[in-house]
Write a protein that holds these residues in place. Structure first.
Motif: not given
Length: 272
Positions: A135-139, A152-161, A176-180, A233-236
């Motif tokens: 699931k998403a993990k952001f603000i 419009h997006f879902e982000l799941a942060i692994e590192q960073g604040q 990251m991925r689209f919410k819809q 999609f992974g993002y660094q």
């Protein structure tokens, strides 16, 4: 408004000549906004969608250079103008512009190329060890802090604040991925989504401050092979330098099969 509804606005274009393509739009809704301007990812995505309608089918996007020149107002008509600079046997070069009130707001230079057999092969693309999130993990949406387009997006942060947290970090690792989900995931959607991450440097700020992307380079290193409805999609991204009110970042984007699909570089202006 769903992204596919926005992209449909560019589908009724009229070809004016051999090298010019234009379409008039009713304007972008404010829920795709980022402060006083439209979200850069959606404007770059709209230009890519227009380009994709005129380029030959045997060519894939290879390089995409975006300059954000001025703000794009909401609910105001604009034009997408596509000019063919040159098409050869192997590559096609185009210039794309989003024009509003007779001013160029976004300018893109794009290179499309055919795949060719070659004896040269080097693969030093980075790998990652991030597990695909459940699931998403952001603000959450925070008025006057979180940009409108975030919905419009879902982000799941692994590192960073989170942004404006007075952190010592200047990088983000996550997903990251689209919410819809889009009906069919295309490079247009990838262009739009890559820009949804906040600039990594702003997590070092204590209070909200205006931030603007000046230029954005995307290199597409492998064609998309999307088989799922709404994949992560992974993002660094890492900040390579921040000085004189400008930050320079480099990012890698993976699909959910650990394939690097794009490399991204940005120049960012911070007004703190």
């Amino acid at each position: 408004m769903h992204i596919d509804q926005l992209l449909a606005l560019t589908s009724e274009a009229s070809e004016q000549s051999a090298i010019l393509w234009q379409s008039t739009h009713p304007g972008l809704p404010s829920n795709w906004g980022q402060g006083r301007t439209a979200f850069g990812g959606i404007t770059a995505g709209l230009i890519y969608h227009a380009l994709n309608q005129v380029v030959d089918n045997d060519r894939n996007i290879r390089a995409y250079h975006v300059n954000f020149i001025g703000p794009v107002s909401f609910d105001t008509p604009f034009e997408l103008v596509i000019e063919e600079l040159r098409t050869g046997r192997n590559m096609s070069q185009y210039l794309g512009k989003l024009v509003q009130n007779d001013r160029v707001c976004v300018c893109v230079q794009a290179c499309f190329g055919v795949g060719r057999k070659s004896k040269i092969h080097v693969d030093k693309l980075p790998e990652h060890n991030m597990a695909i999130p459940k699931k998403a993990k952001f603000i959450p949406q925070i008025p006057k802090v979180t940009p409108n387009f975030f919905r419009h997006f879902e982000l799941a942060i692994e590192q960073g604040q989170i942004p404006f947290s007075w952190s010592k970090h200047s990088h983000y690792h996550g997903w990251m991925r689209f919410k819809q989900p889009p009906a069919t995931f295309t490079p247009t959607h990838l262009v739009t989504m890559i820009d949804c991450w906040p600039p990594a440097i702003i997590q070092q700020l204590k209070l909200p401050a205006p931030v603007s992307t000046v230029s954005w380079d995307i290199e597409f290193v492998q064609p998309l092979e999307v088989t799922e409805e709404n994949p992560w999609f992974g993002y660094q991204v890492d900040t390579k330098l921040a000085v004189d009110g400008y930050a320079h970042t480099e990012a890698t984007i993976w699909d959910n099969k650990q394939r690097v699909v794009a490399l991204s570089r940005q120049t960012i202006a911070v007004f703190d």
